[in-house]
Write a protein that holds these residues in place. Sequence first.
Motif, PDB file in Angstrom:
ATOM      1  N   ASP A  34      50.591  13.035  35.624  1.00 34.32           N
ATOM      2  CA  ASP A  34      51.274  11.786  35.263  1.00 34.32           C
ATOM      3  C   ASP A  34      50.685  11.120  34.022  1.00 34.32           C
ATOM      4  N   ALA A  35      49.443  11.441  33.685  1.00 38.21           N
ATOM      5  CA  ALA A  35      48.810  10.833  32.513  1.00 38.21           C
ATOM      6  C   ALA A  35      47.624  11.678  32.098  1.00 38.21           C
ATOM      7  N   LEU A  36      47.262  11.600  30.819  1.00 33.79           N
ATOM      8  CA  LEU A  36      46.053  12.215  30.292  1.00 33.79           C
ATOM      9  C   LEU A  36      45.130  11.105  29.811  1.00 33.79           C
ATOM     10  N   VAL A  37      43.846  11.233  30.117  1.00 29.15           N
ATOM     11  CA  VAL A  37      42.839  10.296  29.619  1.00 29.15           C
ATOM     12  C   VAL A  37      41.781  11.122  28.894  1.00 29.15           C
ATOM     13  N   LEU A  38      41.685  10.937  27.570  1.00 33.64           N
ATOM     14  CA  LEU A  38      40.807  11.744  26.740  1.00 33.64           C
ATOM     15  C   LEU A  38      39.773  10.879  26.047  1.00 33.64           C
ATOM     16  N   ARG A  39      38.563  11.403  25.926  1.00 33.88           N
ATOM     17  CA  ARG A  39      37.509  10.753  25.160  1.00 33.88           C
ATOM     18  C   ARG A  39      37.394  11.483  23.815  1.00 33.88           C
ATOM     19  N   PRO A  40      36.634  10.956  22.826  1.00 33.44           N
ATOM     20  CA  PRO A  40      36.487  11.672  21.553  1.00 33.44           C
ATOM     21  C   PRO A  40      36.006  13.108  21.776  1.00 33.44           C
ATOM     22  N   SER A  41      36.834  14.065  21.400  1.00 37.86           N
ATOM     23  CA  SER A  41      36.626  15.489  21.673  1.00 37.86           C
ATOM     24  C   SER A  41      37.680  16.268  20.900  1.00 37.86           C
ATOM     25  N   PRO A  42      37.634  17.603  20.934  1.00 39.55           N
ATOM     26  CA  PRO A  42      38.705  18.362  20.281  1.00 39.55           C
ATOM     27  C   PRO A  42      40.099  18.016  20.801  1.00 39.55           C
ATOM     28  N   ASP A  43      40.246  17.837  22.115  1.00 37.84           N
ATOM     29  CA  ASP A  43      41.552  17.453  22.668  1.00 37.84           C
ATOM     30  C   ASP A  43      41.986  16.086  22.155  1.00 37.84           C
ATOM     31  N   PHE A  44      41.056  15.170  22.100  1.00 34.38           N
ATOM     32  CA  PHE A  44      41.298  13.804  21.608  1.00 34.38           C
ATOM     33  C   PHE A  44      41.812  13.852  20.168  1.00 34.38           C
ATOM     34  N   CYS A 205      36.656  23.912  12.956  1.00 35.42           N
ATOM     35  CA  CYS A 205      35.395  24.641  12.980  1.00 35.42           C
ATOM     36  C   CYS A 205      35.568  26.105  12.599  1.00 35.42           C
ATOM     37  N   ALA A 206      34.495  26.694  12.116  1.00 36.04           N
ATOM     38  CA  ALA A 206      34.456  28.131  11.853  1.00 36.04           C
ATOM     39  C   ALA A 206      33.007  28.586  11.872  1.00 36.04           C
ATOM     40  N   GLU A 207      32.794  29.798  12.349  1.00 37.35           N
ATOM     41  CA  GLU A 207      31.445  30.362  12.405  1.00 37.35           C
ATOM     42  C   GLU A 207      31.417  31.714  11.694  1.00 37.35           C
ATOM     43  N   HIS A 277      34.777  24.820  18.477  1.00 38.54           N
ATOM     44  CA  HIS A 277      34.209  26.066  17.954  1.00 38.54           C
ATOM     45  C   HIS A 277      34.203  27.173  19.001  1.00 38.54           C
ATOM     46  N   ARG A 278      34.594  26.839  20.215  1.00 39.90           N
ATOM     47  CA  ARG A 278      34.757  27.845  21.256  1.00 39.90           C
ATOM     48  C   ARG A 278      35.993  27.475  22.062  1.00 39.90           C
ATOM     49  N   GLU A 279      37.099  28.165  21.794  1.00 36.50           N
ATOM     50  CA  GLU A 279      38.336  27.908  22.515  1.00 36.50           C
ATOM     51  C   GLU A 279      39.109  29.217  22.621  1.00 36.50           C
ATOM     52  N   MET A 295      47.216  32.095  15.274  1.00 36.21           N
ATOM     53  CA  MET A 295      45.960  31.959  16.014  1.00 36.21           C
ATOM     54  C   MET A 295      44.793  32.266  15.083  1.00 36.21           C
ATOM     55  N   THR A 296      43.774  31.426  15.105  1.00 35.27           N
ATOM     56  CA  THR A 296      42.574  31.650  14.297  1.00 35.27           C
ATOM     57  C   THR A 296      41.455  32.129  15.213  1.00 35.27           C
ATOM     58  N   LEU A 297      40.833  33.245  14.846  1.00 28.74           N
ATOM     59  CA  LEU A 297      39.888  33.929  15.713  1.00 28.74           C
ATOM     60  C   LEU A 297      38.563  34.177  15.011  1.00 28.74           C
ATOM     61  N   CYS A 298      37.482  34.006  15.747  1.00 27.67           N
ATOM     62  CA  CYS A 298      36.161  34.435  15.291  1.00 27.67           C
ATOM     63  C   CYS A 298      35.914  35.798  15.915  1.00 27.67           C
TER      64      CYS A 298
END
Length: 341
Positions: A34-44, A205-207, A277-279, A295-298
């Motif tokens: 019903d809802a998403l609650v996100l903090r500062p992060s990649p999803d945010f 991100c990239a490694e 950097h890891r997904e 899609m971007t891949l390491c």
Amino acid sequence: MTGGRTGGPAGDGTGVGGGRLGAVRAAMAEAGVDALVLRPSPDFRFLGGTGQGFLVVTPAACEETDDPGLIVPAGARRVGVDPEMRVRELFGLSLEAELVPATAVLAPLRLRKEPDEVGAVARAALAADAVLAGVRELAWFGATERAMARRLAALLLESGCEEILSVRVAAGEHTARPAHRPGERVINPGDALLVSLCGRWEGHCAEVARVFAVAEPPEDFEAMHSVVLAAHAAAQRSVRPGVPASQVAAAVREVIDGSGYGRFAAPQAGRGVGRGHREGPWLRAGDDTPLEAGMTLCVEPAIYVPELFGARVADVVVCGPGGASPLHPGMVPVTLWVLDR
């Protein structure tokens, strides 16, 4: 933040396009969230969050706030929360609802990147690549892993990266430790040397990782390094739309198993990179996610021989209609680089 609401309605306070937000809401409905609650992060950041509070997404709103309870509907039964949420933040939500990871909703939507996202990943890769290209100009003999890691981190910042996510320098037997952190070990002639750099550029991100020999390679190291290079090439040949992620890992495994180093192979041949950097997708057995253009891949095959040495070569590619395309020019060298100072 001191107030309650800090952002405007969807597409206003966050700047998220209607198409992305519409896809998120459709995924929420399918998952019964019903809802998403996100903090500062990649999803945010993926959903346009820019502040330091929370981003709340509901069927009717997409707003930044320091009090999610003001926006989450009173009758919400399931709320997806950010996987990076801290314990005190979870307890502080005070929501009368079942809390579930938001990953199930957002991770599939983050797999395929838009052209501007690919460009940002490419610039992060280019920055790391440029620093690694200058490694042979640095003075390594007698320096410690930690001192060289600090030097490389400074160079990565000078290249334009907004944040350093990881700088790893491992010498000698430490190259056989996948999670090694730079320490006070002195780098000496005859050492194998593994250098890995990961930075963030425009939120992406990239490694990139390379292996070197100091003055001269240890016995048998060059042969093992050549196996990793061959595995890396096999992975790149396997990357194309429609191919399961696990099939890329199988191509790497076939090369390493055929060399006799199979029991020392890293369990994963690579992973997705983007705002995190890891997904996903994960290039390993069991992940049958079909690869898609965008899609971007390491790609990062590795061999670790305990107590002796290891080799890991990492580069970032984008899956295109015709296969893998490198996102930085300094792709894998055909021979082992030797540092002479």
